[in-house]
Design a protein around this motif. Sequence first.
Motif, PDB file in Angstrom:
ATOM      1  N   LEU A  65      83.844  35.867   6.908  1.00  0.00           N
ATOM      2  CA  LEU A  65      82.926  35.269   7.876  1.00  0.00           C
ATOM      3  C   LEU A  65      82.088  36.334   8.574  1.00  0.00           C
ATOM      4  CD1 LEU A  65      85.096  32.463   9.540  1.00  0.00           C
ATOM      5  CD2 LEU A  65      83.188  32.181   7.949  1.00  0.00           C
ATOM      6  N   ALA A  66      82.700  37.475   8.900  1.00  0.00           N
ATOM      7  CA  ALA A  66      81.959  38.556   9.555  1.00  0.00           C
ATOM      8  C   ALA A  66      80.823  39.033   8.653  1.00  0.00           C
ATOM      9  CB  ALA A  66      82.887  39.714   9.913  1.00  0.00           C
ATOM     10  N   GLY A  67      81.116  39.277   7.397  1.00  0.00           N
ATOM     11  CA  GLY A  67      80.073  39.713   6.475  1.00  0.00           C
ATOM     12  C   GLY A  67      79.019  38.649   6.243  1.00  0.00           C
ATOM     13  N   GLY A  68      79.469  37.412   6.059  1.00  0.00           N
ATOM     14  CA  GLY A  68      78.542  36.321   5.790  1.00  0.00           C
ATOM     15  C   GLY A  68      77.652  35.971   6.960  1.00  0.00           C
ATOM     16  N   LEU A  69      78.184  36.047   8.169  1.00  0.00           N
ATOM     17  CA  LEU A  69      77.400  35.683   9.351  1.00  0.00           C
ATOM     18  C   LEU A  69      76.638  36.849   9.957  1.00  0.00           C
ATOM     19  CD1 LEU A  69      79.970  33.348  11.142  1.00  0.00           C
ATOM     20  CD2 LEU A  69      77.914  32.667   9.905  1.00  0.00           C
ATOM     21  N   LEU A  70      77.246  38.024   9.954  1.00  0.00           N
ATOM     22  CA  LEU A  70      76.645  39.165  10.642  1.00  0.00           C
ATOM     23  C   LEU A  70      75.864  40.079   9.712  1.00  0.00           C
ATOM     24  CD1 LEU A  70      79.666  40.212  12.898  1.00  0.00           C
ATOM     25  CD2 LEU A  70      77.877  38.527  13.364  1.00  0.00           C
ATOM     26  N   GLY A  71      76.076  39.961   8.418  1.00  0.00           N
ATOM     27  CA  GLY A  71      75.433  40.868   7.480  1.00  0.00           C
ATOM     28  C   GLY A  71      76.324  42.070   7.220  1.00  0.00           C
ATOM     29  N   SER A  72      75.897  42.899   6.303  1.00  0.00           N
ATOM     30  CA  SER A  72      76.735  44.019   5.864  1.00  0.00           C
ATOM     31  C   SER A  72      76.967  45.039   6.976  1.00  0.00           C
ATOM     32  CB  SER A  72      76.119  44.701   4.653  1.00  0.00           C
ATOM     33  OG  SER A  72      74.814  45.169   4.946  1.00  0.00           O
ATOM     34  N   ARG A  73      75.930  45.388   7.706  1.00  0.00           N
ATOM     35  CA  ARG A  73      76.055  46.438   8.724  1.00  0.00           C
ATOM     36  C   ARG A  73      76.921  45.987   9.893  1.00  0.00           C
ATOM     37  NH1 ARG A  73      73.385  48.106  13.375  1.00  0.00           N
ATOM     38  NH2 ARG A  73      72.001  46.312  13.322  1.00  0.00           N
ATOM     39  N   LEU A  74      76.584  44.872  10.512  1.00  0.00           N
ATOM     40  CA  LEU A  74      77.342  44.413  11.678  1.00  0.00           C
ATOM     41  C   LEU A  74      78.720  43.874  11.288  1.00  0.00           C
ATOM     42  CD1 LEU A  74      74.584  42.681  13.842  1.00  0.00           C
ATOM     43  CD2 LEU A  74      75.615  44.937  14.159  1.00  0.00           C
ATOM     44  N   GLY A  75      78.818  43.241  10.130  1.00  0.00           N
ATOM     45  CA  GLY A  75      80.117  42.737   9.678  1.00  0.00           C
ATOM     46  C   GLY A  75      81.114  43.861   9.470  1.00  0.00           C
ATOM     47  N   SER A  76      80.677  44.918   8.776  1.00  0.00           N
ATOM     48  CA  SER A  76      81.585  46.048   8.562  1.00  0.00           C
ATOM     49  C   SER A  76      81.829  46.798   9.861  1.00  0.00           C
ATOM     50  CB  SER A  76      81.058  46.974   7.467  1.00  0.00           C
ATOM     51  OG  SER A  76      79.781  47.470   7.786  1.00  0.00           O
ATOM     52  N   LEU A  77      80.838  46.825  10.747  1.00  0.00           N
ATOM     53  CA  LEU A  77      81.041  47.447  12.057  1.00  0.00           C
ATOM     54  C   LEU A  77      82.105  46.690  12.865  1.00  0.00           C
ATOM     55  CD1 LEU A  77      80.072  49.624  14.093  1.00  0.00           C
ATOM     56  CD2 LEU A  77      78.457  47.925  14.942  1.00  0.00           C
ATOM     57  N   ALA A  78      82.073  45.367  12.820  1.00  0.00           N
ATOM     58  CA  ALA A  78      83.077  44.552  13.526  1.00  0.00           C
ATOM     59  C   ALA A  78      84.478  44.826  12.980  1.00  0.00           C
ATOM     60  CB  ALA A  78      82.734  43.070  13.404  1.00  0.00           C
ATOM     61  N   MET A  79      84.591  44.944  11.653  1.00  0.00           N
ATOM     62  CA  MET A  79      85.894  45.221  11.052  1.00  0.00           C
ATOM     63  C   MET A  79      86.344  46.650  11.371  1.00  0.00           C
ATOM     64  SD  MET A  79      86.652  42.328   9.726  1.00  0.00           S
ATOM     65  CE  MET A  79      85.778  41.667  11.127  1.00  0.00           C
ATOM     66  N   GLY A  80      85.400  47.565  11.441  1.00  0.00           N
ATOM     67  CA  GLY A  80      85.713  48.939  11.834  1.00  0.00           C
ATOM     68  C   GLY A  80      86.187  49.015  13.272  1.00  0.00           C
ATOM     69  N   LEU A  81      85.587  48.200  14.141  1.00  0.00           N
ATOM     70  CA  LEU A  81      86.013  48.127  15.537  1.00  0.00           C
ATOM     71  C   LEU A  81      87.448  47.619  15.628  1.00  0.00           C
ATOM     72  CD1 LEU A  81      85.436  48.272  18.587  1.00  0.00           C
ATOM     73  CD2 LEU A  81      84.420  45.983  18.398  1.00  0.00           C
ATOM     74  N   TYR A  82      87.766  46.601  14.840  1.00  0.00           N
ATOM     75  CA  TYR A  82      89.130  46.077  14.781  1.00  0.00           C
ATOM     76  C   TYR A  82      90.110  47.182  14.367  1.00  0.00           C
ATOM     77  CZ  TYR A  82      93.157  43.743  12.665  1.00  0.00           C
ATOM     78  OH  TYR A  82      94.423  43.390  12.311  1.00  0.00           O
ATOM     79  N   LEU A  83      89.759  47.910  13.327  1.00  0.00           N
ATOM     80  CA  LEU A  83      90.600  49.010  12.844  1.00  0.00           C
ATOM     81  C   LEU A  83      90.782  50.070  13.926  1.00  0.00           C
ATOM     82  CD1 LEU A  83      91.919  50.453  10.282  1.00  0.00           C
ATOM     83  CD2 LEU A  83      89.717  51.573  10.074  1.00  0.00           C
ATOM     84  N   LEU A  84      89.708  50.450  14.568  1.00  0.00           N
ATOM     85  CA  LEU A  84      89.763  51.468  15.618  1.00  0.00           C
ATOM     86  C   LEU A  84      90.621  51.012  16.798  1.00  0.00           C
ATOM     87  CD1 LEU A  84      88.759  54.219  16.623  1.00  0.00           C
ATOM     88  CD2 LEU A  84      86.790  53.029  17.598  1.00  0.00           C
ATOM     89  N   LEU A  85      90.457  49.764  17.209  1.00  0.00           N
ATOM     90  CA  LEU A  85      91.280  49.230  18.309  1.00  0.00           C
ATOM     91  C   LEU A  85      92.764  49.326  17.986  1.00  0.00           C
ATOM     92  CD1 LEU A  85      89.274  46.042  19.341  1.00  0.00           C
ATOM     93  CD2 LEU A  85      89.708  48.054  20.771  1.00  0.00           C
ATOM     94  N   GLY A  86      93.102  48.968  16.762  1.00  0.00           N
ATOM     95  CA  GLY A  86      94.505  49.050  16.345  1.00  0.00           C
ATOM     96  C   GLY A  86      95.020  50.477  16.301  1.00  0.00           C
ATOM     97  N   LEU A  87      94.214  51.385  15.800  1.00  0.00           N
ATOM     98  CA  LEU A  87      94.651  52.774  15.685  1.00  0.00           C
ATOM     99  C   LEU A  87      94.816  53.459  17.040  1.00  0.00           C
ATOM    100  CD1 LEU A  87      92.680  54.038  12.560  1.00  0.00           C
ATOM    101  CD2 LEU A  87      95.117  53.474  12.741  1.00  0.00           C
TER     102      LEU A  87
END
Length: 190
Positions: free
Chosen positions: A42-64
């Motif tokens: 959904l992140a990729g489909g709704l936000l596009g490649s740049r913002l979708g991957s950025l959102a997933m990267g933010l999730y990863l960073l928050l966890g780390l």
Amino acid sequence: MKIKDMIICSLFAALMAVGANVAPFLTIGGIPITLQLLFAILAGGLLGSRLGSLAMGLYLLLGLIGAPVFAQFRGGIGSILSPTFGYVISFIFVAYVVGKLLEKESVSRVHYISAGMLAIIVNYIIGTNYTYFALTFWAEAPEGFSYIVAWSWMGAYLPIDIGVTIFALIMVPKLKKALNYRPEVKQKAA
């Protein structure tokens, strides 16, 4: 980056945290399910490649950095040692690939099918290979564990992941229309 984009990226990072922790409540045929693949698509489909991957990267960073956003409310740099951490990494690439295929002006059914297939392939290649290497080199592998066994474990999850992917891709155009959210896609200079 616009404030609206920052907010929606943060929202998807939060949705990933929720999706990671539904497993105790959502089991199908004895298999614990997370909704992370759903939210990455959904992140990729709704936000596009740049913002979708950025959102997933933010999730990863928050966890780390220690926020308990990973499965079983875990977080911290030690999560890298988890055999399933490769799937968390894969969500960045899943969102990117799906976004790239669906951020065009006219998107056909073929684009959606390709996006879904690539989402699962990317998720499995990164996640399963990471699991194999983790269990082989630093975690305790079960008796008789091999590369083939690592991949055979995914057979139990494949039907569910296909269903989740189909659901996500059905929802993308409906949510785009309902939310009227269009991220800016950088155009190539003519």
